[in-house]
Motif scaffolding. Sequence first.
Motif, PDB file in Angstrom:
ATOM      1  N   LEU A  56      -5.451  10.422 -21.770  1.00 40.46           N
ATOM      2  CA  LEU A  56      -6.398  10.531 -22.594  1.00 40.46           C
ATOM      3  C   LEU A  56      -7.428  11.386 -22.686  1.00 40.46           C
ATOM      4  CD1 LEU A  56      -5.757   6.871 -24.249  1.00 40.46           C
ATOM      5  CD2 LEU A  56      -4.623   8.947 -25.461  1.00 40.46           C
ATOM      6  N   PRO A  57      -7.947  11.567 -23.090  1.00 34.00           N
ATOM      7  CA  PRO A  57      -9.273  11.899 -23.216  1.00 34.00           C
ATOM      8  C   PRO A  57     -10.538  11.204 -21.821  1.00 34.00           C
ATOM      9  CG  PRO A  57      -9.170  12.227 -25.387  1.00 34.00           C
ATOM     10  CD  PRO A  57      -8.432  11.593 -24.646  1.00 34.00           C
ATOM     11  N   GLY A  58     -11.214  11.395 -20.569  1.00 37.90           N
ATOM     12  CA  GLY A  58     -12.020  10.415 -20.187  1.00 37.90           C
ATOM     13  C   GLY A  58     -11.113   9.923 -18.790  1.00 37.90           C
ATOM     14  N   THR A  59      -9.565  10.635 -18.596  1.00 38.35           N
ATOM     15  CA  THR A  59      -8.544  11.060 -17.618  1.00 38.35           C
ATOM     16  C   THR A  59      -8.442  11.950 -17.773  1.00 38.35           C
ATOM     17  OG1 THR A  59      -7.934   8.039 -18.802  1.00 38.35           O
ATOM     18  CG2 THR A  59      -6.721   9.789 -16.910  1.00 38.35           C
ATOM     19  N   GLN A  92      -7.486  17.948 -15.320  1.00 39.84           N
ATOM     20  CA  GLN A  92      -8.019  19.423 -14.715  1.00 39.84           C
ATOM     21  C   GLN A  92      -8.652  19.738 -13.803  1.00 39.84           C
ATOM     22  OE1 GLN A  92     -10.086  18.658 -18.403  1.00 39.84           O
ATOM     23  NE2 GLN A  92      -8.395  19.321 -19.822  1.00 39.84           N
ATOM     24  N   HIS A  93      -9.410  18.318 -13.421  1.00 42.02           N
ATOM     25  CA  HIS A  93     -10.215  18.381 -11.898  1.00 42.02           C
ATOM     26  C   HIS A  93      -9.446  19.027 -10.964  1.00 42.02           C
ATOM     27  CE1 HIS A  93     -13.435  17.818  -8.757  1.00 42.02           C
ATOM     28  NE2 HIS A  93     -12.114  17.515  -8.220  1.00 42.02           N
ATOM     29  N   ASP A 109     -17.665  14.927 -13.890  1.00 42.96           N
ATOM     30  CA  ASP A 109     -18.033  15.968 -14.728  1.00 42.96           C
ATOM     31  C   ASP A 109     -18.642  16.046 -15.111  1.00 42.96           C
ATOM     32  OD1 ASP A 109     -15.965  17.193 -16.429  1.00 42.96           O
ATOM     33  OD2 ASP A 109     -15.410  15.722 -17.750  1.00 42.96           O
ATOM     34  N   ASP A 110     -19.106  17.025 -15.180  1.00 42.89           N
ATOM     35  CA  ASP A 110     -20.463  18.436 -16.080  1.00 42.89           C
ATOM     36  C   ASP A 110     -19.883  17.978 -17.117  1.00 42.89           C
ATOM     37  OD1 ASP A 110     -23.058  18.111 -16.831  1.00 42.89           O
ATOM     38  OD2 ASP A 110     -23.032  20.055 -15.784  1.00 42.89           O
TER      39      ASP A 110
END
Length: 425
Positions: free
Chosen positions: A13-16, A21-22, A326-327
């Motif tokens: 989910l978004p946030g994870t 991606q990092h 995560d900017d």
Amino acid sequence: MSINIPRGTQDILPGTVEKWQHIEKIATEICRNYQYKEIRTPIFEHTELFQRGVGDTTDIVQKEMYTFTDRGDRSLTLRPEGTAAVVRSFVENKMFGDPNQPVKLYYNGPMFRYERPQSGRYRQFVQFGVEAIGSEDPAIDAEVMALVMDIYKTAGLQKVELVLNSLGDKDSRVAYRNALIEHFQPRIGEFCEDCQSRLEKNPMRILDCKKDREHELMKSAPSILDYLNEYSRTYFEKVQSYLTALGIDFTIDPTLVRGLDYYNHTAFEVMSRADGFGAITTLCGGGRYNGLVSQMGGPDVPGIGFAFSMERFLAAMEAEGIAWEDDNRLDCYVVSLGEEAKDYTVKLVHDLRTAGMKAERDYQNRKMKAQFKAADRLQARFVAILGEDELKENKINIKDMETGEQQEIALDQFVETLRKKMEEK
């Protein structure tokens, strides 16, 4: 009736997903530094590819593959690992004819194995891997291991250990195979059914058994290093000397055999030594597979590669308490008051995005106070306020959310003014 996610799978989910991606960004950039290029192969292949490439005696082929018959009565399998598919593509697309040798490739994608789900292990999981095909220079072995250690180091992992072994060439393996049969045969009845079937087919796989790993014969089994011929021994020593020259620490484990039939010569794993990581500490596995390309119908060229689980990578980062920023803050939230102003912000927000800024507006017909709260939740650096009066006067207000400073500017200069303010941040 509610429909739930299948067992052994997960929603990212978004946030994870930003953490994924990092890691992907780090791995991709390092691969490019090492001159590895991306390859993408199908998620399903002909079943024979994995039977021949991975090996009939492996747990993957015998127990874990998701295999189905399509409407053309063809047996297809969701890929359980990446190497066989990459080698198939290497042969089919005649990459052995590329003047730049060895061919260096990397991949990133979902794999599928029907196994018992547990912490960090799923039935659908994601592997990032590399393959270097076309060189028998031991320096490429060292390069591949240096690459993966570079990825872990760049991500901040400190408590990782490179463990390696040599499985020798064909002649060395034949001598070792006979020694293992002689060692295990008198008491093979004390081992699990899988090990009993492996005794004649592939006795080295017994050493990889999880059920019987505490059996006393496992601890007293002969070492492959004692059966290496002159060529294999010299090759392994050269690999070690290169790793030492690169400043990469390693441990030699004579019991490390890996779980796939195609490995020979160098085999390695990267282990997490973080407290609380879990009983299964392997983060990455790889090795050399001379002979696999010719087995797939290509020329007799060697290869080496590795693959690591993205899920276990993330678990290792969590175990070591690695935090990363995560900017993803919003550059500008556009608040509108009144129908005409609201309509105008549709294009205004689009112009901000086209200019390379992260922008958002309200889509819920919320009042001004609620829109400001939304801007706070999104950590907006600036808020632009446009009302009916400002629209008539061709003006807009910009508020710096860090300093509280507010400025009124011409609406037609808004995008350029905000862009300059962002450059100053």
